[in-house]
Design an enzyme around this catalytic site. Sequence first.
Site, PDB file in Angstrom:
ATOM      1  N   LYS A  50      53.672  32.811  41.042  1.00  0.00           N
ATOM      2  CA  LYS A  50      53.170  32.872  39.998  1.00  0.00           C
ATOM      3  C   LYS A  50      53.075  33.819  39.663  1.00  0.00           C
ATOM      4  CE  LYS A  50      49.742  29.022  40.296  1.00  0.00           C
ATOM      5  NZ  LYS A  50      50.020  28.019  39.415  1.00  0.00           N
ATOM      6  N   ARG A  79      50.085  18.335  44.457  1.00  0.00           N
ATOM      7  CA  ARG A  79      50.737  16.716  45.015  1.00  0.00           C
ATOM      8  C   ARG A  79      50.864  17.055  46.662  1.00  0.00           C
ATOM      9  NH1 ARG A  79      55.121  16.850  40.560  1.00  0.00           N
ATOM     10  NH2 ARG A  79      53.825  19.359  39.968  1.00  0.00           N
TER      11      ARG A  79
HETATM   12  N1  BES Z   1      47.032  24.736  39.902  1.00  0.00           N
HETATM   13  C1  BES Z   1      47.955  24.510  39.265  1.00  0.00           C
HETATM   14  C2  BES Z   1      48.072  23.903  37.991  1.00  0.00           C
HETATM   15  C3  BES Z   1      47.494  24.909  36.924  1.00  0.00           C
HETATM   16  C4  BES Z   1      47.847  25.297  35.933  1.00  0.00           C
HETATM   17  C5  BES Z   1      46.054  24.320  36.623  1.00  0.00           C
HETATM   18  C6  BES Z   1      47.034  25.701  34.847  1.00  0.00           C
HETATM   19  C7  BES Z   1      44.967  25.339  35.623  1.00  0.00           C
HETATM   20  C8  BES Z   1      45.765  26.189  34.535  1.00  0.00           C
HETATM   21  C9  BES Z   1      49.771  23.438  39.956  1.00  0.00           C
HETATM   22  O1  BES Z   1      48.970  24.084  41.582  1.00  0.00           O
HETATM   23  C10 BES Z   1      51.418  24.195  39.285  1.00  0.00           C
HETATM   24  O2  BES Z   1      51.282  25.522  39.951  1.00  0.00           O
HETATM   25  N2  BES Z   1      51.065  23.036  39.004  1.00  0.00           N
HETATM   26  C11 BES Z   1      52.047  23.860  38.779  1.00  0.00           C
HETATM   27  C12 BES Z   1      53.975  22.177  38.705  1.00  0.00           C
HETATM   28  C13 BES Z   1      54.572  22.814  38.146  1.00  0.00           C
HETATM   29  C14 BES Z   1      55.777  24.288  39.761  1.00  0.00           C
HETATM   30  C15 BES Z   1      56.496  21.185  38.809  1.00  0.00           C
HETATM   31  C16 BES Z   1      52.774  24.397  37.173  1.00  0.00           C
HETATM   32  O3  BES Z   1      51.730  23.596  35.809  1.00  0.00           O
HETATM   33  O4  BES Z   1      53.373  24.798  36.627  1.00  0.00           O
HETATM   34 MN    MN Z   2      50.390  25.019  42.257  1.00  0.00          MN
END
Ligand code: BES
Ligand code: MN
Length: 496
Positions: free
Chosen positions: A274, A348
């Site tokens: 990230k 997931r």
């Molecule tokens: N934990 C994150 C989702 C999230 C984002 C929670 C912002 C709270 C605030 C999750 O693990 C994630 O990174 N999701 C990705 C999925 C994508 C890679 C398909 C996302 O939402 O970008």
């Molecule tokens: Mn994530």
Amino acid sequence: MPQIKVTTFDSPLAGLDVDVLLLPVFENADSASPWEALDEALGGRVGEALGSRPFSGKARSCLAVPLPAGGELGEVLLVGLGKVEELTPTSYREAIASGTSAAVRRNGERIAIAGRDDAAAGAEHAAAATEAVLLSQYRFDRYKKPSKDATQLAELLLPEGAGVGDAIERAQRICRGVAWARDLINLSPSDKRPPALADLVADVAAKVGLRCEIIDEARARKLDMGALLAVAQGSTTGPRLVVLEHAPEAYATQAPVVLVGKGVTFDTGGISIKPSAGMDEMKADMSGAAAVVATMRAIAEIDLPRRVVALVPMAENMPDGDAYRPGDLVTAMNGKVIEVLNTDAEGRMILADALAYGVSEFSPECIVDLATLTGACVVALGEDVAGVMTNNDALSAELVAAGTRVGEPLWPLPMFAEYDKLIESKVGDIKNTGGRWGGAITAAKFLENFVGDTPWAHMDIAGPAYRTKAKPLAPRGGAGFAVRLLVDWLHERDAG
Ligand code: BES
Ligand code: MN
Ligand code: ZN
């Protein structure tokens, strides 16, 4: 969390020995009539504030009424409820919460809240007021002690009435759960890596009488939990799967409701790392886990008459030489082969094994998972509303209704079969991402592969789990979202 004593009174308002008395007032109430006796005892001061020096009564507005010196009662604070016809359980709680915070800012250590001036049921008022006060006064002081001269609320007095004592006791137990969820979310991610978080949960479970079992890395390997293990691979601590069970004797063999909560104790994204800005908030990526364990604590404390099992997969998603990678093919417990395209879609993965374990081990009546799963859900619904996706519309409707009752809004997103195509894999059974569009839904579609025919609902709480700004019922930080929703849903499901 500060200890706030909650008691009742049945004496006239004017004689109360408190620092501040909160009087809830509607915007379109025509006079001080509900408070006539009080007004008389205070020399007409309340009527004056409501009349010639008009107090609007607008929702969440407050006005302090100066009192003649020498009385027991320190101060009266008028609290606006807004228009009678617009009052909801949520607007009522928020008004009381705002009034309480104002009273504390005015150095109120002992406060009383008068009954609502439309003769609302005593027990209902007491429960709502207790919740509003306890939740609004929550503080997290583990790493920074509160300043010595900051006033802290010590005692709350509510009008006595039929069922009031029980209603207060129940609200206190539920709020203890919410506060614990907030504490866990607010913890430093270095203090809640999977083994430590599992131990924290086990300690509380022992205290409140929940059965607790911790599945460690070796056990997870024996159970073929390849997806959970893959996510944990990049971390120097192994994963855990915590199993909690609430099974009162009379319900020992009932098919349980199974709750599953995402417990990513810190989400760096892994190899699909990230951006660093805001990454600190990913300490809240175990908010689903926190909500589920706190719900279990609350139902144990209120002795809910039904069997409930919680499954909490915990892992830390880190980049490392041993980390799982984009392109990896990973076999989950139910035999499905997952093509990992993005290591940041880790929630997931760990839920997949937990859901499959829940279905095969417990034959649940239904299964509900909670997860801070996608940024896409926040884009779709905003920061205050959670999404719900399901293979069973009746179940989803029950959860939405519970959310409305307790003021934790939840809204359905569709699960049309068309979305399935987006996660079909050419080299395995499914991909762990579905591309740019409909990201909250393709994540839910992924999870659907692990629940078989069991009635299931998935709540994406990425928006409301963590507050970047304070709200009347919660300071900034972990919100403890969905604890009250789940307790209310479970209660109604058997009562209704
Ligand atoms: N934990 C994150 C989702 C999230 C984002 C929670 C912002 C709270 C605030 C999750 O693990 C994630 O990174 N999701 C990705 C999925 C994508 C890679 C398909 C996302 O939402 O970008
Ligand atoms: Mn994530
Ligand atoms: Zn995550």
